[in-house]
Design a protein around this motif. Structure first.
Motif, PDB file in Angstrom:
ATOM      1  N   GLN A   3      28.234 -13.937 -22.682  1.00  0.00           N
ATOM      2  CA  GLN A   3      29.054 -13.942 -23.722  1.00  0.00           C
ATOM      3  C   GLN A   3      28.239 -13.336 -24.968  1.00  0.00           C
ATOM      4  O   GLN A   3      26.953 -13.695 -25.056  1.00  0.00           O
ATOM      5  CB  GLN A   3      29.702 -15.308 -24.309  1.00  0.00           C
ATOM      6  CG  GLN A   3      28.689 -16.392 -24.698  1.00  0.00           C
ATOM      7  CD  GLN A   3      29.538 -17.755 -25.035  1.00  0.00           C
ATOM      8  OE1 GLN A   3      30.112 -17.831 -26.159  1.00  0.00           O
ATOM      9  NE2 GLN A   3      29.405 -18.556 -24.096  1.00  0.00           N
ATOM     10  N   ASN A   4      28.789 -12.638 -25.856  1.00  0.00           N
ATOM     11  CA  ASN A   4      28.032 -12.003 -27.081  1.00  0.00           C
ATOM     12  C   ASN A   4      28.828 -12.730 -28.326  1.00  0.00           C
ATOM     13  O   ASN A   4      29.807 -12.976 -28.220  1.00  0.00           O
ATOM     14  CB  ASN A   4      28.271 -10.512 -27.125  1.00  0.00           C
ATOM     15  CG  ASN A   4      27.612 -10.000 -25.778  1.00  0.00           C
ATOM     16  OD1 ASN A   4      26.311 -10.252 -25.216  1.00  0.00           O
ATOM     17  ND2 ASN A   4      28.149  -9.103 -25.074  1.00  0.00           N
ATOM     18  N   LYS A   5      28.072 -12.770 -29.439  1.00  0.00           N
ATOM     19  CA  LYS A   5      28.445 -13.204 -30.753  1.00  0.00           C
ATOM     20  C   LYS A   5      29.691 -12.274 -31.385  1.00  0.00           C
ATOM     21  O   LYS A   5      30.607 -13.016 -31.967  1.00  0.00           O
ATOM     22  CB  LYS A   5      27.257 -12.895 -31.561  1.00  0.00           C
ATOM     23  CG  LYS A   5      26.315 -14.106 -31.320  1.00  0.00           C
ATOM     24  CD  LYS A   5      25.224 -14.051 -32.366  1.00  0.00           C
ATOM     25  CE  LYS A   5      24.099 -15.265 -32.096  1.00  0.00           C
ATOM     26  NZ  LYS A   5      22.915 -15.204 -32.919  1.00  0.00           N
ATOM     27  N   ASP A   6      29.855 -11.211 -30.874  1.00  0.00           N
ATOM     28  CA  ASP A   6      31.017 -10.280 -31.230  1.00  0.00           C
ATOM     29  C   ASP A   6      32.229 -10.752 -30.475  1.00  0.00           C
ATOM     30  O   ASP A   6      33.382 -10.135 -30.538  1.00  0.00           O
ATOM     31  CB  ASP A   6      30.671  -8.951 -31.216  1.00  0.00           C
ATOM     32  CG  ASP A   6      30.443  -8.271 -30.143  1.00  0.00           C
ATOM     33  OD1 ASP A   6      30.557  -9.178 -29.005  1.00  0.00           O
ATOM     34  OD2 ASP A   6      30.471  -7.276 -29.995  1.00  0.00           O
ATOM     35  N   GLY A   7      32.306 -11.567 -29.569  1.00  0.00           N
ATOM     36  CA  GLY A   7      33.305 -11.881 -28.784  1.00  0.00           C
ATOM     37  C   GLY A   7      33.602 -11.366 -27.396  1.00  0.00           C
ATOM     38  O   GLY A   7      34.389 -11.384 -26.591  1.00  0.00           O
ATOM     39  N   SER A   8      32.539 -10.194 -27.268  1.00  0.00           N
ATOM     40  CA  SER A   8      32.597  -9.481 -25.817  1.00  0.00           C
ATOM     41  C   SER A   8      31.933 -10.294 -24.848  1.00  0.00           C
ATOM     42  O   SER A   8      31.119 -11.080 -25.137  1.00  0.00           O
ATOM     43  CB  SER A   8      32.322  -8.105 -26.213  1.00  0.00           C
ATOM     44  OG  SER A   8      30.423  -8.136 -26.469  1.00  0.00           O
ATOM     45  N   VAL A   9      31.809  -9.600 -23.606  1.00  0.00           N
ATOM     46  CA  VAL A   9      31.116 -10.092 -22.622  1.00  0.00           C
ATOM     47  C   VAL A   9      30.536  -8.923 -22.088  1.00  0.00           C
ATOM     48  O   VAL A   9      30.841  -7.886 -21.560  1.00  0.00           O
ATOM     49  CB  VAL A   9      32.284 -10.871 -21.703  1.00  0.00           C
ATOM     50  CG1 VAL A   9      31.336 -11.145 -20.464  1.00  0.00           C
ATOM     51  CG2 VAL A   9      32.889 -12.021 -22.080  1.00  0.00           C
ATOM     52  N   THR A  10      29.031  -9.307 -21.658  1.00  0.00           N
ATOM     53  CA  THR A  10      28.429  -8.277 -20.985  1.00  0.00           C
ATOM     54  C   THR A  10      28.494  -8.485 -19.381  1.00  0.00           C
ATOM     55  O   THR A  10      28.517  -9.753 -19.035  1.00  0.00           O
ATOM     56  CB  THR A  10      26.859  -8.153 -21.114  1.00  0.00           C
ATOM     57  OG1 THR A  10      26.667  -7.940 -22.581  1.00  0.00           O
ATOM     58  CG2 THR A  10      26.107  -7.135 -20.458  1.00  0.00           C
ATOM     59  N   VAL A  11      28.770  -7.437 -18.482  1.00  0.00           N
ATOM     60  CA  VAL A  11      28.763  -7.359 -17.344  1.00  0.00           C
ATOM     61  C   VAL A  11      27.340  -7.494 -16.595  1.00  0.00           C
ATOM     62  O   VAL A  11      26.711  -6.411 -17.151  1.00  0.00           O
ATOM     63  CB  VAL A  11      29.569  -6.319 -16.435  1.00  0.00           C
ATOM     64  CG1 VAL A  11      29.484  -6.312 -15.090  1.00  0.00           C
ATOM     65  CG2 VAL A  11      30.948  -6.217 -17.122  1.00  0.00           C
ATOM     66  N   PRO A  12      27.260  -8.587 -15.687  1.00  0.00           N
ATOM     67  CA  PRO A  12      25.851  -8.558 -15.056  1.00  0.00           C
ATOM     68  C   PRO A  12      25.571  -7.272 -14.732  1.00  0.00           C
ATOM     69  O   PRO A  12      26.448  -6.664 -13.775  1.00  0.00           O
ATOM     70  CB  PRO A  12      26.117  -9.728 -13.747  1.00  0.00           C
ATOM     71  CG  PRO A  12      27.302 -10.410 -14.233  1.00  0.00           C
ATOM     72  CD  PRO A  12      27.978  -9.577 -14.968  1.00  0.00           C
ATOM     73  N   LYS A  13      24.416  -6.869 -14.549  1.00  0.00           N
ATOM     74  CA  LYS A  13      23.582  -5.528 -13.940  1.00  0.00           C
ATOM     75  C   LYS A  13      24.154  -5.357 -12.427  1.00  0.00           C
ATOM     76  O   LYS A  13      24.573  -4.400 -12.398  1.00  0.00           O
ATOM     77  CB  LYS A  13      22.367  -5.533 -14.174  1.00  0.00           C
ATOM     78  CG  LYS A  13      21.774  -4.038 -13.887  1.00  0.00           C
ATOM     79  CD  LYS A  13      20.162  -4.092 -14.269  1.00  0.00           C
ATOM     80  CE  LYS A  13      19.631  -2.646 -14.277  1.00  0.00           C
ATOM     81  NZ  LYS A  13      18.169  -2.680 -14.313  1.00  0.00           N
ATOM     82  N   ALA A  14      24.036  -6.314 -11.671  1.00  0.00           N
ATOM     83  CA  ALA A  14      24.249  -6.046 -10.485  1.00  0.00           C
ATOM     84  C   ALA A  14      25.858  -5.697 -10.060  1.00  0.00           C
ATOM     85  O   ALA A  14      26.173  -5.231  -9.014  1.00  0.00           O
ATOM     86  CB  ALA A  14      24.082  -7.505  -9.559  1.00  0.00           C
ATOM     87  N   LEU A  15      26.785  -6.014 -11.102  1.00  0.00           N
ATOM     88  CA  LEU A  15      28.157  -5.595 -10.924  1.00  0.00           C
ATOM     89  C   LEU A  15      28.685  -4.652 -11.538  1.00  0.00           C
ATOM     90  O   LEU A  15      29.674  -4.138 -11.408  1.00  0.00           O
ATOM     91  CB  LEU A  15      29.044  -6.994 -11.553  1.00  0.00           C
ATOM     92  CG  LEU A  15      28.677  -8.296 -10.555  1.00  0.00           C
ATOM     93  CD1 LEU A  15      29.706  -9.459 -11.372  1.00  0.00           C
ATOM     94  CD2 LEU A  15      29.230  -8.286  -9.018  1.00  0.00           C
ATOM     95  N   GLN A  16      27.760  -3.996 -12.341  1.00  0.00           N
ATOM     96  CA  GLN A  16      28.162  -2.840 -13.337  1.00  0.00           C
ATOM     97  C   GLN A  16      28.700  -1.442 -12.307  1.00  0.00           C
ATOM     98  O   GLN A  16      29.646  -1.008 -12.684  1.00  0.00           O
ATOM     99  CB  GLN A  16      27.292  -2.222 -14.332  1.00  0.00           C
ATOM    100  CG  GLN A  16      26.936  -3.567 -15.516  1.00  0.00           C
ATOM    101  CD  GLN A  16      25.693  -3.116 -16.417  1.00  0.00           C
ATOM    102  OE1 GLN A  16      25.270  -2.066 -16.095  1.00  0.00           O
ATOM    103  NE2 GLN A  16      25.456  -4.158 -17.242  1.00  0.00           N
ATOM    104  N   LYS A  17      27.873  -1.353 -11.338  1.00  0.00           N
ATOM    105  CA  LYS A  17      28.490  -0.231 -10.608  1.00  0.00           C
ATOM    106  C   LYS A  17      29.765  -0.236  -9.801  1.00  0.00           C
ATOM    107  O   LYS A  17      30.143   0.921  -9.383  1.00  0.00           O
ATOM    108  CB  LYS A  17      27.220   0.167  -9.682  1.00  0.00           C
ATOM    109  CG  LYS A  17      26.947  -0.830  -8.787  1.00  0.00           C
ATOM    110  CD  LYS A  17      25.789  -0.421  -7.685  1.00  0.00           C
ATOM    111  CE  LYS A  17      25.276  -1.366  -6.642  1.00  0.00           C
ATOM    112  NZ  LYS A  17      24.186  -0.796  -5.529  1.00  0.00           N
ATOM    113  N   TYR A  18      29.944  -1.388  -9.590  1.00  0.00           N
ATOM    114  CA  TYR A  18      31.252  -1.831  -8.898  1.00  0.00           C
ATOM    115  C   TYR A  18      32.585  -1.841  -9.871  1.00  0.00           C
ATOM    116  O   TYR A  18      33.625  -1.440  -9.482  1.00  0.00           O
ATOM    117  CB  TYR A  18      31.014  -3.072  -7.958  1.00  0.00           C
ATOM    118  CG  TYR A  18      29.941  -2.865  -6.950  1.00  0.00           C
ATOM    119  CD1 TYR A  18      29.736  -2.337  -5.860  1.00  0.00           C
ATOM    120  CD2 TYR A  18      28.815  -3.952  -6.939  1.00  0.00           C
ATOM    121  CE1 TYR A  18      28.819  -2.216  -5.011  1.00  0.00           C
ATOM    122  CE2 TYR A  18      27.870  -3.886  -6.175  1.00  0.00           C
ATOM    123  CZ  TYR A  18      27.781  -3.155  -4.929  1.00  0.00           C
ATOM    124  OH  TYR A  18      26.661  -3.228  -4.223  1.00  0.00           O
ATOM    125  N   ALA A  19      31.992  -2.482 -11.044  1.00  0.00           N
ATOM    126  CA  ALA A  19      33.241  -2.656 -11.986  1.00  0.00           C
ATOM    127  C   ALA A  19      33.349  -1.420 -12.860  1.00  0.00           C
ATOM    128  O   ALA A  19      34.751  -1.129 -12.765  1.00  0.00           O
ATOM    129  CB  ALA A  19      32.811  -3.666 -13.067  1.00  0.00           C
TER     130      ALA A  19
END
Length: 429
Positions: free
Chosen positions: A407-423
Motif C-alpha cells: 500500500q502507498n500513502k496516496d491510497g494506491s497499491v504497487t504490484v509486486p515486481k514478479a507479477l507486473q509482466k503477468y498483470a
C-alpha cells in the motif's frame, strides 16, 4: 487409514501417537476388540466350510445341509463385523512422525524462522484500501449469495490471474526446481508439476478416502440429493484420481498443481473475520499434490515447503515458518508446516501474522483408504505410496498480503515486481 498389522503388532505405539493428536487412545482398543472377533469368526467360517465339503464328499446330506445353514449365519456375522471393523479403523487418525513436536494446540507450534523486513509504518487494513477503489464488493456479494461471499473486481481480478500465471510458470520449470532442490540439499527428482483443473464435486467415498469426513465434516458442503461433496481444496479431488490403481515406480514422484474454486462452511468461526475476503465460503486456490515412494516423502515435504517459501520471496512478502505440533495436526497429516504472512494493516494497524500456506505429509494414510499403490522394480512387490499436499497460494489471502504490504500513502497499491509482466500494470489506483 492405519496399517492393520502395525495396530496388531505395536498398539501402544499407535496409542501414543493418537493421544499426541488429542484423540482417544481407546479407539485402538475398540478396533482390536472387533478385529479379534472378526478373526475368530472368519476362522470358524473357514473350518465350517471345510467340514461341509467333507460331509458332501461323504454323502452325509442332512449334516451337510445343517452345516450350510450355520455357514450362512456366520457369513452374515462376518459381514457385520467387517463393517464395524472398517468403521472403527477409519476413526483412528494418522500418528505423527517421530520428529513432530508433542504439543496440545497451536500455542505450542514452533517458529522455525522469520523472513523479510516488516514495515514499521502505520498501515491500513486491506478493506480500507480496496473499498474506495471499488476492487472488492462484499455488500453485493451478500445480497446475491449471503454472508461471507463477495465480488473481486477489475485490476484485482486481473491480479488473481497474474498470481496463477506466476505459480504455473514456476512449478512447471524443471531447471528452477533443480536449483531449489540443490539449494536445500535435497536428493529428490526434479519432475515438474502437471497443471490440473480438477472437478469441484466428488463422490462421498472419495472424500471419505481422503480422510476428512470422520472429523471435520461440518466444514464441508454436502449435496445429499446427488451424494456429492464440494471440495475445500483441490487436493481432495486430486488424491482420488489414482484410487484403486497400481502405479509404475518409474512415474514417481508424480506432482500435480491444481487450480480450483474451493468451498468451506467456516462452521467454527462465527464472529471471526466476518468482513472481507480473509475467511469466506468460496475462494480460489492453487494446491500442490505429490505422490511418491515412502522413503522419499520426508524430502518431498521439504521441497514443498521450499517452493512455498520461494513463491513468498518472489512476492517479497515478510513471513514466518511454523513447525506444527501434534495437537494441531488434522487426522490425515503425520507432519505439517505452516507459513504465516505478515499483514501490517491487521490488529488496528499494529500488524500480525496470518496463515497463508500449509504443507502436510499424510504418509500412507490416504493411500491406504484410496488403495493407491506402486510396484517396486527391484522386488516386484506392490506397496502403498505416500501422499503430500501444499498450498501454492490461496488467492484471497495472497491478495490481502499484497495489498497491505504494497500500500502507498496516496491510497494506491504497487504490484509486486514478479507479477507486473503477468498483470500488465505496475500500480492499482
Amino acid at each position: 487409514m492405519i496399517d492393520i498389522e502395525l495396530l496388531r503388532s505395536d498398539p501402544e505405539r499407535v496409542k501414543r501417537g493418537v493421544a499426541a493428536k488429542r484423540a482417544d487412545p481407546k479407539l485402538v482398543d475398540d478396533f482390536l476388540s472387533v478385529d479379534a472377533d472378526w478373526k475368530k469368526t472368519v476362522f470358524a467360517l473357514d473350518e465350517l466350510r471345510a467340514k461341509q465339503k467333507k460331509l458332501g464328499e461323504e454323502r452325509k446330506i442332512e449334516e451337510a445341509k445343517a452345516a450350510k445353514e450355520e455357514i450362512k449365519k456366520l457369513e452374515e456375522k462376518v459381514t457385520l463385523l467387517e463393517v464395524e471393523r472398517n468403521k472403527t479403523l477409519r476413526l483412528i487418525p494418522n500418528p505423527p512422525l517421530a520428529r513432530v513436536i508433542t504439543g496440545k494446540d497451536e500455542s505450542q507450534n514452533k517458529t522455525l524462522r522469520e523472513v523479510g523486513k516488516k514495515s514499521s509504518d502505520a498501515a491500513k487494513d486491506y478493506l480500507s484500501i480496496v473499498e474506495p477503489l471499488g476492487l472488492i464488493d462484499m455488500e453485493r456479494g451478500g445480497k446475491v449469495s449471503g454472508s461471507r461471499f463477495g465480488y473481486i473486481l477489475g485490476p484485482l481480478a486481473r491480479l488473481e490471474f497474474a498470481i496463477v500465471q506466476l505459480v504455473m510458470n514456476t512449478l512447471t520449470d524443471e531447471k528452477l526446481l533443480k536449483k531449489l532442490i540443490k539449494k536445500h540439499g535435497l536428493s529428490v527428482s526434479p519432475n515438474a508439476f502437471l497443471p490440473i483443473v480438477p472437478p469441484v464435486l466428488i463422490k462421498k467415498e472419495m472424500m471419505e478416502g481422503m480422510g476428512y469426513v470422520e472429523r471435520g465434516a461440518e466444514e464441508i458442503y454436502y449435496i445429499e440429493k446427488d451424494g456429492l461433496y464440494l471440495i475445500a481444496t483441490s487436493e481432495q479431488a486430486i488424491g482420488p484420481m489414482h484410487a484403486n490403481e497400481i502405479l509404475d515406480e518409474d512415474t514417481l514422484p508424480r506432482r500435480y498443481l491444481g487450480f480450483s474454486t474451493s468451498f468451506r462452511r467456516e462452521a467454527g468461526s462465527h464472529g471471526k473475520d466476518t468482513k472481507g475476503i480473509l475467511r469466506v465460503h468460496q475462494f480460489d486456490k492453487l494446491e500442490m499434490f505429490s505422490i511418491t515412494k515412502p522413503e522419499w516423502s520426508e524430502e518431498e515435504h521439504k521441497l514443498l515447503l521450499a517452493i512455498e517459501e520461494y513463491l513468498m520471496q518472489e512476492l517479497a512478502i515478510p513471513y514466518r515458518v511454523l513447525d506444527i505440533c501434534s495437537g494441531d495436526l488434522g487426522d490425515p497429516a503425520a507432519a505439517k508446516y505452516d507459513i504465516e504472512a505478515w499483514l501490517p494493516g491487521q490488529n488496528d494497524g499494529k500488524g500480525e501474522y496470518r496463515e497463508t500456506h500449509s504443507t502436510s505429509n499424510t504418509t500412507d494414510f490416504q493411500a491406504r483408504r484410496l488403495n493407491v499403490r506402486y510396484r517396486s522394480k527391484t522386488s516386484g512387490k506392490v506397496e502403498f505410496v505416500h501422499m503430500l499436499n501444499g498450498t501454492a497460494f490461496a488467492i484471497g489471502r495472497a491478495l490481502i498480503a499484497i495489498i497491505e504490504n504494497y500500500q502507498n500513502k496516496d491510497g494506491s497499491v504497487t504490484v509486486p515486481k514478479a507479477l507486473q509482466k503477468y498483470a500488465g500494470f505496475k500500480k492499482i489506483g
